[in-house]
Every structure is written in C-alpha cells, then in structure tokens.
Design an enzyme around this catalytic site. Structure first.
Site, short mmCIF file in Angstrom:
data_model
loop_
_atom_site.label_atom_id
_atom_site.label_comp_id
_atom_site.label_asym_id
_atom_site.label_seq_id
_atom_site.Cartn_x
_atom_site.Cartn_y
_atom_site.Cartn_z
CB CYS A 20 -1.86 6.09 3.39
SG CYS A 20 -1.18 5.16 4.44
CD GLU B 291 -1.59 2.14 1.76
OE1 GLU B 291 -0.84 3.12 1.31
OE2 GLU B 291 -1.71 2.37 3.16
#
Lengths: 526, 526
Positions: free
Chosen positions: A300, A263
């Site tokens: 993120c 990710e």
C-alpha cells in the site's frame, strides 16, 4: 488439511461448492477442496459471535492478552507447514514469509502489552460535587468499551500480517470484539492453518465458542452478507479502492449504518528537493529502485509518484533510476488477477498523454509475473490528467517534473489523500520548502523525511491511514496500537455503584493505569 | 440588527430573498429582514475558510484558547439584548436562557482549558533504534491535527449552547478547524448577535479572515450545498433522525466522503427496578414528571420510555405520575413546526395498539404550545410495534409494563441505540439485575443510576452520543472535551527535523503535556 469453514470451535462443510488453493508461480492447483460457506453457516457464525460477545466483552485485559499471546505461540507452533503454505499461495520468498510471521506475532504481542499496560481505554473520571450550585454535579466516569462483532476482510498482499490473525483481527480481539474473518481465496490453506491456531488458543484460554470464525467462498455474496448482517457492528478491510468503497457503501446503506475502516492504498508521493537530488541523485535512484520493486511492488505504501523540479539533476536521477530498474528481476505476483491488473494498469498509464517510459526491467517475465518499470511526465500533463493519480499496484512509478517551486506547490495541492508523503532533502532544502511541507501534511496520514515509504513500523506512533481515498476515515489507523480504537466506543457511567463499574473506572486503580481524574492525569487510586 | 450573512470579517446581503425572526409565543414576526445566502456568498465563505485554515491550523494552543475565551467574553458583553433575543425566538424563560448562556461560555472555557493543558492531542513518540536488526527503527511521532473546515448545523432546542457558538463550534475551533455555521431559522437574531461576537473575538485575537462564517437561508439548498461542498471536511449536527440522516447520506455519497457527526436524539429508557419502585414510587413519579416536562420536553435526553415490572407498585406509580402530569402547565414550544409535530406524534403514539393514556395536563394550551401527557402499554404490545420506539419530541412518555424479569430483558434487547439508559434501583435491585444492566450497556452511550437523563454535564467524562440511531458514529461524543476528537485526525512524522515538528512532538516538551514516549507515559522532555 480439512478444507472446512471454521465456525467457532466447530468445523463445517454443509455446502457443495468448493474452492482450491492455487500456486501463482505455477498456476497449478495445490490444495483443496475448501468448502464454500452456505447461508446457514454464515448465520451460525454470526449467532455464535453474538453470544460470545456477552462473555468476551467482560473478560479481563489479562485474559485477552493471554489469548493474543497464545495465538502467537500457536502460529509459531505451525512451523514449516505454515511457511510453506504461505509461500506457495503468495509466491513470496521464505525470508519475507518468515519475517511476516514475526511481524504477525509481534502485532499480537503489541496488543497484549497494550492491554496489560491498560491506559488505552482512556479512563476519565469526574467526581461528584453534591454541593455545587445551582445543580449538584454527578459522578461520571467514562472509558472505551468494545463495539461488537467485527468482520475482517483479509488482504492479498500480506498472507499473515494483514490476514486471518493480522492487525485487524488482533486489534478487534484486543478491544473485546469477536471476529468473523472472510478468508482470502488466494490463501485458503494458510487461512485454515491460522484459523485452527486461533481456535486452539481460544479453547486453551477458556474463551467462548464463537469468539472467532473464518468463512470462505468465491464471488461477492459472502462478503456482502457479512457486511449487511444486522449483527455486524464494524468492518475492517485492506485492499483496493474499488473493493473498499463497495463494502463502505453497503455498510452505510444498512438500516443501521456501521463503521467500515477501509485502507485502500495510495500512490505515496515522494518529493525530491533540489539540494538533495543534486548531491545524491545516483544513491537516491538506487534506494528508490529498491523501494519500488520491494515485494514486487505489492505494498500500500509503494512509492508511485516521484516528484522533483526539472533540470540536470532530475535528468541524471532519471537516467540512474532507469538503469537501476533495467537490472531488476521480474517476479511472480500474488495471484493471476493482480498480475493481469498490473499489466493492464501499467499499459494504461504509459499511454496517457505526455507519459514516456524511462526504463524497464530486462528480465524475462515468469508466469503471473510483473516487470518493473518507471515513466516520466511533466507536471503540466500530470495536473491535467486525474488518471495519473490512480494506483498501479506493482513495481511501477512515474517521475513528475515540475517547472518551479510554484508548480511543485500546485502538484502538492492537487494530490488526493495519501497514506504517506515523503520528502527527500537536506536541512537547507527543508528550510526552503517549509511551506510545501506544511501544505503536504494536509494530504497525508504520515510525513516521512529521508526514508522510503515502504516499511510500516508497528508501534504506538504509527499512522497507517489518511485522507480519502487512502482510507474511509482519516481519524483511525489500521497499523499500530491505536488500531484498537476503531473497534471501541466510549461509554459513560453516571453515579454508578462501584461493583457495576469496569475495573478500570473504580476508585481503586487496581490495574495502575493512567487516568484523567478531575482533568488531572494520574495513575493513583481515588 | 443588520440582517446580513457573516462571511469572515465581512457582512453580505447580495441576495433578494429574506427571512424574518418569529416569536413562537405570539406567532408574530419580530425582527428582520435577514438576507438569505446566495450561491456566491456560500462559495466565498468556503473559500475564505480554506485560506484561513492554512494559518489557523498552525496557531498555538494558547492563541486558540485566547480566542475561545474572547468569544465567551463577547457573548457576555452582549448583555440583555442577547438574552431577550434568545428568549423571544425560543419561548424559553429567562432563567433557562441565562443558564444556557453560562453553559455556552463554560463550554468555550472548557476547551480553552483543554488546549492549555494540551495532552488531548495524544502525542506519541517512538524513538529511533538505528542499531535494530534486521532493520533500523525510525523515529516516529504522532499527534492529532485539525481535519479542515467544519460545517455546523445549529439546533432548535438550545439557541445558545448547541448553536452558533455552541459545543460543535467551540470544539471545531479548538481543534484548529474554521467553522461555517448554518444559522437556525428559528434564531436568526440570536445568531446574528453571536456571529458578530465571534467575529469581533477573531479580529481582536489576530486570527485570519474566514475562520468563522455564518449563513442563513430557508429551504434545504444552503445545508445541502454546504455538506456537498468539496472544501468541507466534516459536519456536525444535532436534531432529528430525519434531518441527521439526510445530511449523513449526502456526506457519504460525495466523491470524497466526509464524517458527519449527527446526534439524533433518542427515547432514553428509564428502568425502575422492583424494590425501588415499591418503596419510593410516589417520589419517583414526582421526579420523573419534572424530568418529562423540563424545558417543555425539548431535550435529546428526555425520558420517553419508563419501564418496570407490572404489579401494584407500578400501578401506584402510574397513578401518581398521572396525577403529577395533570398538574403540569402547558408551555409554548420552540417553533410552530415543533409544536405541530408534537401534537401529531403524540396522537399517533396514543393510537397505537394497546396504548392507553394515563394522564395529561389540565392546563390550557397556549399558542404553539405542548400539553404534557403520559401513556401506558404492555411490553408485549411494545415489542410487537417498532413505532413505539420513535421519539415524540416534547413532554410525552410511555410506561411499559413487563410481565417478569425475562420480559424486561427482552425489552432491553429490543431497544434501539440510545443516548442514555437509566436504572432506578436500590443496591439490592442492582445486584439482582446485574445481567440486565450489563446488557443495557450495549445499547447506550451513557448508563445513569438513580438520576434523570435530562441534564448533560459538560465535562471530560461525558459521552453524548451512542449506538445508532442515537448518533451516526458511537465512537464520538458531541458534549464534553472529547467532542474535539471529531474534528482531528492523527498525523505521524517519521524522522522529522525538530523544527518541522509541531511543538507538542519536539524533544523539548515545552507545553509540559503528557505524552507516550516509547510506550511510557511521561510529561518530561526527551
């Protein structure tokens, strides 16, 4: 503090090289030395995990659930020592670390509950039809089984929830896979405490030596050795695009390619629709200034692109946003490298063609600190410049002003893959921009309406991942209960005797799980 | 016969290069010319698919189910012409082709049923908790959505069921993905008939131009252009390890890596346990001679390794097997290249250290034909020689004799990843060899008891895939209803207005599907 590598139930410091724990707020060494793992130690951890797998993969869901809960208990039992270590190693405040500890324990318990409920294995049974013509139909039964040992890379920005006992470790252990953690050099002390906690939990639960190991080292050798190791069956990573892609390339160039779920963050575009921004611009600016600066922008899901149509409403929003940003504090980032990269990437962004700074924090910048800032660029300049889609990790966002609906569509079509895309709008807005919204879905793992992308709920319906470059495989998530599927594979059993079937596939549905039997969903026994 | 490339609803023969359909039984040209796709034609097919995706991904499950059924009807409507074309292009007998046509239609209908039942989308709903402390919980809903346009490589060994309208095409279309087929040069006529059938079905069902295209060309350029094309979002392939890995490497080296599901065959070991082989050796030899030679051995699941413990029972089995094999006919293979490779690979295998031929067919070998044969080698020689794990595609198997239980375990641990591993045993055998069986599970996608690996049931519980090198990703299957998951990815919707949610996620469960709502399984509305 022992400063050793954890190799199953043993501690080891064979090597002479060492690392130290640094406090980013003071740039001072705080704990150490931590022994760097040697090749022999890596080999031993991998061999122990392989042996452990043969026992661990055949544990009952209840045994693994107890293990995950025992880890949560052990983590809580670490008390203040863990909170202080994580705070001092990350410069994150106490409230955040205590909250993150709760999230970490919550994740472990989520997977424990998932295992006890049991239906996640996708048990599917097709019964035999011995009389079928022209050929008899065999009895076939299928369920998800563990992949093998998993290497987990810990993330800088969540010293607990995406680290040693974070979501990757929790989901891999839940799946029945032994875990080898590559400790983050920014949280060596935190890692030691949590690794010891996991090991104590494994012992208490009677699990095999080697079900968990944690190794530390500077440089790239440890990580690449773990990814390239023939016994490794999968890799999990949360971090930068560069880091994720380096591991991905190593993994797919092996003789036996293995899955890497990386990710790699994204810029999480937020699209402000006309009626909404016209009526609530000032409030939106306040909300988004908070989201941009939350956790020093080190998420993120930090909103890096704020997109709207040009006009008075946008100008007013920009003014309000600039004013909000100017009042924000500066704060210490996770480590020296991240702080240096933030300054470098922010400066580079501000120097791109057509980018003008809208506002910046007036606060003094501490050691290894980040000063929040926002900028503005026209959609035309944005569309012409791929650099403006690169993530600036930290409290920085760019407002993109579009000339009209069709340029907004062009911007959406131009976006790279994202973890999230957010639409801020009224009901009228959503009706008018339905096509834009449906188009945006192609680019993201999660579509958010009238919220902020920061904040990733840990639940069954979460998707934390997305089309490349947000993640290496959009078909999986790293947050939420489906994260377990990254580390499982279906195995079919044809005409198997009952005693050789996993309990989930036997005629008697002893766990009372939901199964698909001859294409019907049922939780009954056969 | 028009000999043109199918680009959505249009036919095109812009290029000057052409191909011809060959009859492998006579080595004669039978139909043609077929136009090779030009770069412009490839580009057009890709662009049409991209446009089609925006409509097609938002069709209802019912619309897609009707489309799949219409394809099945159109294929049946092709009647004798299709059967003759497939027979003459593959050298497979009429019964097999008619059966394969049934299987192809069955696959299409399986996915139609799956869409109508609807639960495959894994709809998951977590309702909001606005009052939760410290932060409110948003409403999040997730389901599987289509990945984008899929490139399908057709397989040589199933001119219908793994080709133009085979399982890959059916599952991708079911998922909501447009398909671009790379036609197999061995079945150009068959491909044309089936492509036209799919196109007619798409038109009848009111689906967009570009939902299906089919292109042909010699050489590697067409395939590599399709895999490397930025609009391609996934690739499906069934064939050799070399072919699959070439596509896999191209796909992962793209700027945007994409998933490739390559099913690359395996040697499908069969383990004969002592009590079984002692009591039924002659019958087992008969059964396995049939399985080895079925379809001229041209199955991914052909049993290439027959493993047992040395002794009188194995010697008798080998004698019986040699006798059975000597009576088998030789038959024409799928094409000249496959026949040449069979001879080459069989000879290479027979020349490996310690390999002795047990028996071979006495029948005369026809044009492009394969002569069935079986060989024997000691486990010691097998363990020392990785070449003996390479697939010999065709009617050839090696018997491996193990000294004892522990050498049998060594052989199992030594195996590469497999599509299937089969155990032939009595109940006593299975009890005695439980550890061997549990170990073998780590190496395969499917464990079979007292059956033959040839024969892959198309159903919900099938797993056709396995650890590398059987497939590029053991977490997916290319046969059975779960094949659809290769071409779908989860998308989460946070606080979405009802009208912007896919029907499967709205409060009203209008399709009556099974959903996970606040971690409970239910088919009720909210």
């Amino acid at each position: 503090m022992h400063g050793k590598n954890r190799i199953g139930f043993n501690l080891s410091n064979q090597g002479t090289a060492t690392l130290h724990s640094i406090n980013p707020a003071t740039a001072e060494t705080r704990e150490g030395p931590f022994s760097e793992a040697t090749s022999e130690e890596i080999e031993l951890a991998m061999a122990k995990a392989e042996t452990a797998f043969d026992t661990y993969r055949n544990t009952t869901p209840e045994q693994r659930a107890n293990f995950l809960e025992a880890i949560a208990d052990e983590i809580l039992g670490l008390g203040e020592e863990l909170v202080m270590a994580a705070m001092q190693e990350s410069a994150l405040p106490e409230g955040r670390i205590v909250g993150e500890r709760g999230r970490t324990m919550g994740q472990l318990k989520l997977f424990a509950n998932l295992l006890r409920e049991g239906s996640w294995v996708e048990a599917t049974i097709d019964t035999a039809q011995p009389e079928r013509e022209p050929l008899p139909k065999p009895d076939i039964r299928k369920m998800l089984r563990p992949l093998g040992q998993v290497v987990v890379f810990t993330a800088s920005n969540f010293p607990l929830a995406f680290s040693t006992a974070g979501g990757d470790t929790a989901s891999a252990l839940a799946a029945g896979c032994p875990v080898i953690v590559k400790a983050h050099n920014s949280h060596l002390h935190t890692n030691e405490l949590v690794s010891d906690a996991i090991s104590r939990a494994a012992k208490k639960c009677g699990l095999p030596d080697g079900v968990f190991s944690s190794l530390a080292a500077s440089g790239f050798n440890l990580g690449s050795t773990l990814v390239k190791h023939p016994k490794t069956k999968a890799v999990a990573f949360t971090g930068s695009l560069g880091g994720g892609m380096a591991l991905y390339k190593m993994a797919i160039e092996r003789d036996e390619p293995i899955p890497v779920f990386a990710e790699m963050g994204s810029v999480n575009p937020v699209i402000f629709l006309p009626e909404k921004i016209g009526s609530e611009g000032a409030q939106l600016a306040k909300t988004y200034a908070g989201s941009i600066a939350l956790g020093v922008g080190q998420f993120c899901t930090n909103p890096g692109l704020l997109i709207a149509q040009e006009g008075e409403a946008l100008d007013q929003f920009c003014q309000a946003l600039a004013a909000e940003i100017s009042e924000l504090p500066s704060a210490t980032m996770l480590n020296e490298g991240i702080a240096a990269n933030y300054d470098k990437n922010k400066s580079a962004s501000l120097q791109q063609n057509g980018v003008e700074q809208l506002g910046a924090s007036k606060a003094e910048v501490p050691q290894n600190g980040a000063s929040p800032a926002v900028a503005r660029v026209s959609a035309q300049d944005f569309l012409a410049n791929p650099n403006l889609q690169h993530e600036v990790f930290g409290p920085y966002s760019i407002v993109i002003s579009c000339a009209d609906d069709s340029q907004l569509m062009e911007v959406i079509n131009h976006l790279h893959g994202q973890l999230t895309i957010t639409f801020m709008g009224t009901d009228n807005d959503f009706k008018s921009f339905e096509t834009h919204i449906l188009t945006a879905e192609k680019k993201t793992g999660r579509v958010i309406y009238n919220g902020v992308p920061t904040g990733v709920e840990v639940c069954a319906s979460m998707q934390h991942g997305g089309p490349f470059p947000a993640a290496t495989d959009s078909r999986f998530t790293s947050v939420g209960s489906d994260a377990i599927k990254r580390f499982s594979r279906p195995v079919a059993y044809q005409n198997a005797p009952q005693f050789l079937l996993p309990a989930e596939l036997r005629n008697e549905n002893s766990f009372n799980i939901w199964r698909q039997v001859d294409t019907e969903w049922t939780n009954k026994s056969l």
